[in-house]
Design a protein around this motif. Structure first.
Motif, PDB file in Angstrom:
ATOM      1  N   MET A 254      21.127  -4.135   1.325  1.00 56.04           N
ATOM      2  CA  MET A 254      19.693  -4.232   1.394  1.00 56.04           C
ATOM      3  C   MET A 254      19.126  -3.975   0.007  1.00 56.04           C
ATOM      4  O   MET A 254      19.509  -3.031  -0.667  1.00 56.04           O
ATOM      5  N   SER A 255      18.193  -4.806  -0.359  1.00 61.51           N
ATOM      6  CA  SER A 255      17.560  -4.573  -1.652  1.00 61.51           C
ATOM      7  C   SER A 255      16.323  -3.703  -1.471  1.00 61.51           C
ATOM      8  O   SER A 255      15.673  -3.708  -0.425  1.00 61.51           O
ATOM      9  N   ARG A 256      16.009  -2.972  -2.482  1.00 61.10           N
ATOM     10  CA  ARG A 256      14.816  -2.117  -2.450  1.00 61.10           C
ATOM     11  C   ARG A 256      13.562  -2.983  -2.304  1.00 61.10           C
ATOM     12  O   ARG A 256      12.608  -2.603  -1.639  1.00 61.10           O
ATOM     13  N   GLN A 257      13.573  -4.161  -2.912  1.00 60.72           N
ATOM     14  CA  GLN A 257      12.427  -5.059  -2.815  1.00 60.72           C
ATOM     15  C   GLN A 257      12.190  -5.501  -1.371  1.00 60.72           C
ATOM     16  O   GLN A 257      11.047  -5.572  -0.921  1.00 60.72           O
ATOM     17  N   ASP A 258      13.263  -5.807  -0.642  1.00 59.40           N
ATOM     18  CA  ASP A 258      13.115  -6.212   0.762  1.00 59.40           C
ATOM     19  C   ASP A 258      12.583  -5.058   1.600  1.00 59.40           C
ATOM     20  O   ASP A 258      11.715  -5.239   2.459  1.00 59.40           O
ATOM     21  N   PHE A 259      13.087  -3.857   1.349  1.00 61.78           N
ATOM     22  CA  PHE A 259      12.615  -2.673   2.070  1.00 61.78           C
ATOM     23  C   PHE A 259      11.129  -2.449   1.808  1.00 61.78           C
ATOM     24  O   PHE A 259      10.341  -2.241   2.730  1.00 61.78           O
ATOM     25  N   ASP A 260      10.735  -2.495   0.538  1.00 64.73           N
ATOM     26  CA  ASP A 260       9.328  -2.311   0.188  1.00 64.73           C
ATOM     27  C   ASP A 260       8.452  -3.413   0.780  1.00 64.73           C
ATOM     28  O   ASP A 260       7.337  -3.159   1.233  1.00 64.73           O
ATOM     29  N   TRP A 261       8.952  -4.642   0.795  1.00 56.70           N
ATOM     30  CA  TRP A 261       8.202  -5.767   1.363  1.00 56.70           C
ATOM     31  C   TRP A 261       7.965  -5.549   2.854  1.00 56.70           C
ATOM     32  O   TRP A 261       6.855  -5.778   3.353  1.00 56.70           O
ATOM     33  N   LEU A 262       9.000  -5.098   3.575  1.00 63.84           N
ATOM     34  CA  LEU A 262       8.838  -4.815   5.006  1.00 63.84           C
ATOM     35  C   LEU A 262       7.764  -3.756   5.234  1.00 63.84           C
ATOM     36  O   LEU A 262       6.908  -3.907   6.113  1.00 63.84           O
ATOM     37  N   ASN A 263       7.795  -2.705   4.455  1.00 61.21           N
ATOM     38  CA  ASN A 263       6.798  -1.643   4.602  1.00 61.21           C
ATOM     39  C   ASN A 263       5.393  -2.134   4.275  1.00 61.21           C
ATOM     40  O   ASN A 263       4.439  -1.804   4.969  1.00 61.21           O
ATOM     41  N   ALA A 264       5.256  -2.922   3.236  1.00 60.23           N
ATOM     42  CA  ALA A 264       3.943  -3.413   2.818  1.00 60.23           C
ATOM     43  C   ALA A 264       3.334  -4.382   3.826  1.00 60.23           C
ATOM     44  O   ALA A 264       2.115  -4.476   3.946  1.00 60.23           O
ATOM     45  N   HIS A 265       4.168  -5.114   4.560  1.00 65.93           N
ATOM     46  CA  HIS A 265       3.689  -6.129   5.498  1.00 65.93           C
ATOM     47  C   HIS A 265       3.840  -5.714   6.960  1.00 65.93           C
ATOM     48  O   HIS A 265       3.748  -6.540   7.864  1.00 65.93           O
ATOM     49  N   HIS A 266       4.056  -4.435   7.177  1.00 66.14           N
ATOM     50  CA  HIS A 266       4.315  -3.940   8.533  1.00 66.14           C
ATOM     51  C   HIS A 266       3.264  -4.373   9.568  1.00 66.14           C
ATOM     52  O   HIS A 266       3.643  -4.857  10.635  1.00 66.14           O
ATOM     53  N   PRO A 267       1.962  -4.240   9.321  1.00 70.87           N
ATOM     54  CA  PRO A 267       0.985  -4.619  10.357  1.00 70.87           C
ATOM     55  C   PRO A 267       1.089  -6.100  10.770  1.00 70.87           C
ATOM     56  O   PRO A 267       1.072  -6.416  11.965  1.00 70.87           O
ATOM     57  N   GLN A 268       1.239  -6.985   9.789  1.00 74.55           N
ATOM     58  CA  GLN A 268       1.355  -8.407  10.108  1.00 74.55           C
ATOM     59  C   GLN A 268       2.656  -8.700  10.855  1.00 74.55           C
ATOM     60  O   GLN A 268       2.680  -9.485  11.805  1.00 74.55           O
ATOM     61  N   LEU A 269       3.735  -8.068  10.410  1.00 72.23           N
ATOM     62  CA  LEU A 269       5.029  -8.276  11.055  1.00 72.23           C
ATOM     63  C   LEU A 269       5.012  -7.742  12.483  1.00 72.23           C
ATOM     64  O   LEU A 269       5.582  -8.353  13.387  1.00 72.23           O
ATOM     65  N   GLN A 270       4.340  -6.630  12.691  1.00 75.52           N
ATOM     66  CA  GLN A 270       4.273  -6.039  14.028  1.00 75.52           C
ATOM     67  C   GLN A 270       3.532  -6.964  14.992  1.00 75.52           C
ATOM     68  O   GLN A 270       3.939  -7.129  16.136  1.00 75.52           O
ATOM     69  N   ARG A 271       2.452  -7.570  14.521  1.00 74.99           N
ATOM     70  CA  ARG A 271       1.711  -8.504  15.382  1.00 74.99           C
ATOM     71  C   ARG A 271       2.558  -9.722  15.758  1.00 74.99           C
ATOM     72  O   ARG A 271       2.520 -10.191  16.890  1.00 74.99           O
ATOM     73  N   LYS A 272       3.316 -10.237  14.813  1.00 72.44           N
ATOM     74  CA  LYS A 272       4.081 -11.468  15.053  1.00 72.44           C
ATOM     75  C   LYS A 272       5.465 -11.223  15.660  1.00 72.44           C
ATOM     76  O   LYS A 272       5.913 -11.991  16.506  1.00 72.44           O
TER      77      LYS A 272
END
Length: 66
Positions: A1-19
């Motif tokens: 896992m890259s740190r960038q992917d982890f940070d991206w998941l955290n930053a986009h959590h609300p949108q990802l949770q809806r979808k």
């Protein structure tokens, strides 16, 4: 896992949770490459994009861990 992917998941959590709430997602280079309810099948689909995708389960609703 890259740190960038982890940070991206955290930053986009609300949108990802809806979808994707309640589903597994595979992230490669800050992009969702596969999703579904079964982790094994999501990893199998993601293998086309990377040998080491980041797999995460997106909760249906916000969860507080103590």
């Amino acid at each position: 896992m890259s740190r960038q992917d982890f940070d991206w998941l955290n930053a986009h959590h609300p949108q990802l949770q809806r979808k994707y709430g309640g589903q597994y997602v595979a992230v490669v280079d800050q992009r969702i490459v596969a999703s579904g309810k079964d982790a094994r099948s999501v990893l199998k689909k993601a293998a086309r994009y990377s040998s080491r995708p980041h797999l995460a389960k997106i909760p249906r609703e916000d969860v507080m861990v103590l």
